[in-house]
Design a protein around this motif. Structure first.
Motif, PDB file in Angstrom:
ATOM      1  N   HIS A   1       0.828  -1.211   0.000  1.00 25.20           N
ATOM      2  CA  HIS A   1       0.000   0.000   0.000  1.00 25.20           C
ATOM      3  C   HIS A   1       0.866   1.266   0.000  1.00 25.20           C
ATOM      4  O   HIS A   1       0.679   2.164   0.826  1.00 25.20           O
ATOM      5  CB  HIS A   1      -0.953   0.009   1.194  1.00 25.20           C
ATOM      6  CG  HIS A   1      -2.064  -0.994   1.097  1.00 25.20           C
ATOM      7  ND1 HIS A   1      -3.051  -0.933   0.151  1.00 25.20           N
ATOM      8  CD2 HIS A   1      -2.330  -2.102   1.833  1.00 25.20           C
ATOM      9  CE1 HIS A   1      -3.885  -1.949   0.307  1.00 25.20           C
ATOM     10  NE2 HIS A   1      -3.464  -2.673   1.310  1.00 25.20           N
ATOM     11  N   ALA A   2       1.793   1.334  -0.943  1.00 24.70           N
ATOM     12  CA  ALA A   2       2.646   2.516  -1.081  1.00 24.70           C
ATOM     13  C   ALA A   2       2.318   3.237  -2.382  1.00 24.70           C
ATOM     14  O   ALA A   2       1.853   2.638  -3.356  1.00 24.70           O
ATOM     15  CB  ALA A   2       4.115   2.132  -1.050  1.00 24.70           C
ATOM     16  N   THR A   3       2.590   4.533  -2.391  1.00 24.77           N
ATOM     17  CA  THR A   3       2.484   5.347  -3.598  1.00 24.77           C
ATOM     18  C   THR A   3       3.831   6.002  -3.848  1.00 24.77           C
ATOM     19  O   THR A   3       4.329   6.746  -2.998  1.00 24.77           O
ATOM     20  CB  THR A   3       1.393   6.418  -3.460  1.00 24.77           C
ATOM     21  OG1 THR A   3       0.133   5.785  -3.230  1.00 24.77           O
ATOM     22  CG2 THR A   3       1.305   7.270  -4.706  1.00 24.77           C
ATOM     23  N   ILE A   4       4.406   5.717  -5.022  1.00 23.09           N
ATOM     24  CA  ILE A   4       5.713   6.259  -5.400  1.00 23.09           C
ATOM     25  C   ILE A   4       5.501   7.012  -6.703  1.00 23.09           C
ATOM     26  O   ILE A   4       5.342   6.412  -7.776  1.00 23.09           O
ATOM     27  CB  ILE A   4       6.751   5.125  -5.556  1.00 23.09           C
ATOM     28  CG1 ILE A   4       6.872   4.338  -4.245  1.00 23.09           C
ATOM     29  CG2 ILE A   4       8.111   5.696  -5.966  1.00 23.09           C
ATOM     30  CD1 ILE A   4       7.700   3.062  -4.357  1.00 23.09           C
ATOM     31  N   THR A   5       5.444   8.339  -6.615  1.00 22.77           N
ATOM     32  CA  THR A   5       5.078   9.148  -7.772  1.00 22.77           C
ATOM     33  C   THR A   5       5.748  10.505  -7.729  1.00 22.77           C
ATOM     34  O   THR A   5       6.140  10.987  -6.659  1.00 22.77           O
ATOM     35  CB  THR A   5       3.543   9.313  -7.844  1.00 22.77           C
ATOM     36  OG1 THR A   5       3.180   9.920  -9.087  1.00 22.77           O
ATOM     37  CG2 THR A   5       3.007  10.151  -6.692  1.00 22.77           C
TER      38      THR A   5
END
Length: 288
Positions: free
Chosen positions: A155-159
């Motif tokens: 549940h990670a966001t890498i943006t």
């Protein structure tokens, strides 16, 4: 508590805080504008627990926000690590030991490589946002995974991370193991075509990766629910009822109801899943 403008000297570690063999548990603390050889805000050579902390605008030669030394343990919850600058690697976090980041935001950090984070040992990332970090002369604007290291990402966001001179603006796996589930790696920038991810990924399902090249899923990966070469359609980084910043999905984002079984809570501490009945779930998913 605020600790600011620490500077123990150019050759000394821990500009703001040095944990030297002991144990530190700190809650509701700000450490900023400090300088050290390694660990500009915090150098951990012991056992560290941070809850609701802000590590900001520190500088170091490595691990400008936080440096966790080999064989040591750092557990970090509900924390913002932002706008730190490393003249070497690891603008936000450098890990040589055992590291847990949960509901943590790494934003606006910069380094020659691994702008957001470098993992050289064992790291676990739950509900983590890695956004707007920069690698100035080398690879991995967001996260660099070193040889022989391991990283679990759920549940990670890498943006919105950038590698100015290389591909792999999001992540660059240089020979470690990354276990990826229910996560977004999209909307990053780099030099060349493979801007989101480079290297091997062990997939555990329900991941969205924006660009189609530069990485491969290792044998035995679960590809259920994956979305590849897809625009994640995310809002800008903002405080969305969480301690740190997150990227909420736009109303037509393909990530809505596209997750599978995973963590029981989100970056705000609210329960999962939140299932919109008018949107079809991913095959085998639970509406997360």
């Amino acid at each position: 508590v605020r600790l600011t403008r620490g500077n123990p000297g150019a050759s000394n570690h821990g500009g703001g805080v040095l944990v030297n063999g002991g144990t530190l548990s700190a809650t509701d603390v700000v450490i900023d504008n400090s300088h050290g050889n390694q660990g500009g805000c915090i150098y951990n050579n012991g056992s560290l627990t941070l809850i609701r902390a802000r590590l900001s605008a520190c500088q170091a030669g490595f691990g400008a926000g936080l440096l966790n030394e080999g064989g040591k343990t750092a557990n970090v919850y509900d924390t913002i690590i932002e706008n730190n600058i490393s003249s070497g690697g690891a603008g936000g976090v450098g890990n040589n030991g055992s590291l847990l980041l949960e509901r943590v935001t790494l934003a606006g950090n910069s380094a020659t490589f691994g702008g957001g984070m470098i993992n050289a040992a064992s790291a676990t990332l739950y509900n983590v946002t890695v956004s707007g970090n920069i690698a100035t002369t080398d690879k991995a604007g967001g996260i660099y995974i070193g040889v022989g290291s391991s990283m679990t990402v759920n549940h990670a966001t890498i943006t919105a991370n950038t590698a100015l001179a290389f591909a792999g603006g999001g992540i660059w796996n240089d020979g470690g193991v990354i276990d990826l589930r229910n996560s977004i790696i999209a909307g990053n920038f780099g030099s060349g075509a493979n801007v989101d991810a480079v290297g091997s990924i062990t997939g555990h399902g329900y991941n969205l990766i924006g660009t189609p090249g530069g990485y491969s899923f290792s044998g035995g990966s679960d590809l259920t629910g994956n979305q590849i070469n897809v625009d994640a359609r995310l809002r800008p980084l903002a405080i969305n009822a969480s301690f740190g910043g997150t990227h909420a999905p736009l109303h037509d984002s393909p990530v809505i109801d596209a997750g599978g079984n995973g963590l029981g809570g989100d970056a705000r501490g609210l329960l999962r899943p939140v299932d919109f009945t008018h949107i079809a779930n991913a095959s085998g998913g639970n509406g997360s």
